[in-house]
Design a protein around this motif. Structure first.
Motif, PDB file in Angstrom:
ATOM      1  N   ALA A  26       0.433  -1.119  -0.120  1.00  0.00           N
ATOM      2  CA  ALA A  26      -0.464  -0.472  -0.162  1.00  0.00           C
ATOM      3  C   ALA A  26       0.648   1.155  -0.081  1.00  0.00           C
ATOM      4  N   VAL A  27       0.890   2.248  -0.617  1.00  0.00           N
ATOM      5  CA  VAL A  27       0.713   3.977  -0.779  1.00  0.00           C
ATOM      6  C   VAL A  27       0.250   4.936   0.497  1.00  0.00           C
ATOM      7  N   CYS A 104      -3.256  15.861  -4.153  1.00  0.00           N
ATOM      8  CA  CYS A 104      -1.482  15.939  -4.771  1.00  0.00           C
ATOM      9  C   CYS A 104      -0.020  15.376  -4.558  1.00  0.00           C
ATOM     10  N   ALA A 105      -0.704  15.093  -3.256  1.00  0.00           N
ATOM     11  CA  ALA A 105       0.810  14.313  -2.759  1.00  0.00           C
ATOM     12  C   ALA A 105       0.353  12.287  -2.805  1.00  0.00           C
ATOM     13  N   LEU A 106      -0.834  12.780  -3.167  1.00  0.00           N
ATOM     14  CA  LEU A 106      -1.661  10.893  -3.325  1.00  0.00           C
ATOM     15  C   LEU A 106      -1.184  10.707  -4.608  1.00  0.00           C
ATOM     16  N   TRP A 107      -1.847  11.506  -5.578  1.00  0.00           N
ATOM     17  CA  TRP A 107      -1.762  11.755  -7.544  1.00  0.00           C
ATOM     18  C   TRP A 107       0.117  11.558  -7.222  1.00  0.00           C
ATOM     19  N   THR A 110       1.806   8.219  -6.759  1.00  0.00           N
ATOM     20  CA  THR A 110       1.079   6.706  -7.513  1.00  0.00           C
ATOM     21  C   THR A 110       0.740   6.708  -8.805  1.00  0.00           C
ATOM     22  N   GLN A 111       1.744   8.135  -9.561  1.00  0.00           N
ATOM     23  CA  GLN A 111       1.973   8.276 -10.735  1.00  0.00           C
ATOM     24  C   GLN A 111       2.933   7.331 -11.282  1.00  0.00           C
ATOM     25  N   PRO A 112       2.960   6.536 -11.988  1.00  0.00           N
ATOM     26  CA  PRO A 112       4.397   5.753 -13.107  1.00  0.00           C
ATOM     27  C   PRO A 112       5.308   6.989 -13.564  1.00  0.00           C
ATOM     28  N   LEU A 113       6.686   7.536 -13.642  1.00  0.00           N
ATOM     29  CA  LEU A 113       7.449   7.969 -13.731  1.00  0.00           C
ATOM     30  C   LEU A 113       8.188   7.030 -15.202  1.00  0.00           C
ATOM     31  N   LEU A 119      10.710  13.853 -12.697  1.00  0.00           N
ATOM     32  CA  LEU A 119      10.963  14.137 -11.238  1.00  0.00           C
ATOM     33  C   LEU A 119       9.641  14.717 -10.833  1.00  0.00           C
ATOM     34  N   PRO A 120       8.523  14.359 -10.315  1.00  0.00           N
ATOM     35  CA  PRO A 120       7.603  15.357  -9.843  1.00  0.00           C
ATOM     36  C   PRO A 120       7.875  15.666  -8.568  1.00  0.00           C
TER      37      PRO A 120
END
Length: 140
Positions: A26-27, A104-107, A110-113, A119-120
């Motif tokens: 889990a994230v 915003c932090a959750l997004w 969970t986004q694949p790079l 870098l996010p």
């Protein structure tokens, strides 16, 4: 019943243990305590700052993401439009900012790079223009 910073941190650690046992992949994001201001019953921000530092440390030790709330402050002071008159509870604008910080932090988490050179970064907007945060990408 008020909780001490130690009790809050212990509860966070127990919650993380439960989550990791049930879903090890889990994230997990832990939100810092939003700033408050003094009132008759509270002594200000000392406990909040100390607790947030400990939560950041807990996140670092356990591979979690800490979510801070820098937009709650402006020029070293708590933004009154976010905190109710009692100095403790959030007004609707504060609730919206809290949700925005977490979403915003959750997004970002969970986004694949797809492009490893990007870098996010979570970049708070200036308090005078918006009460939201935006995600931008920086070149590595």
């Amino acid at each position: 019943m008020p909780r001490t910073p130690g009790q809050v941190l212990d509860n966070f650690a127990k919650l993380v243990d439960i989550i990791r046992k049930q879903n090890p992949r889990a994230v997990v994001l832990l939100s810092g305590v939003t700033p408050r201001y003094r009132n008759r019953r509270r002594q200000g921000r000392g406990n909040q700052d100390s607790l947030n530092e400990k939560v950041k440390h807990l996140c670092g030790e356990n591979g979690l993401t800490y979510v801070g709330h820098p937009n709650f402050m402006s020029s070293g002071r708590v933004r009154q439009e976010f905190i109710a008159c009692d100095g403790l509870h959030l007004r609707p604008a504060g609730q919206k900012q809290l949700a925005s910080d977490i979403i915003c932090a959750l997004w970002v988490c969970t986004q694949p790079l797809n492009n490893p050179t990007r870098l996010p970064l979570i970049t708070p907007t200036t308090p005078t223009t918006s009460t939201t945060s935006r995600v931008t990408y920086a070149q590595a």
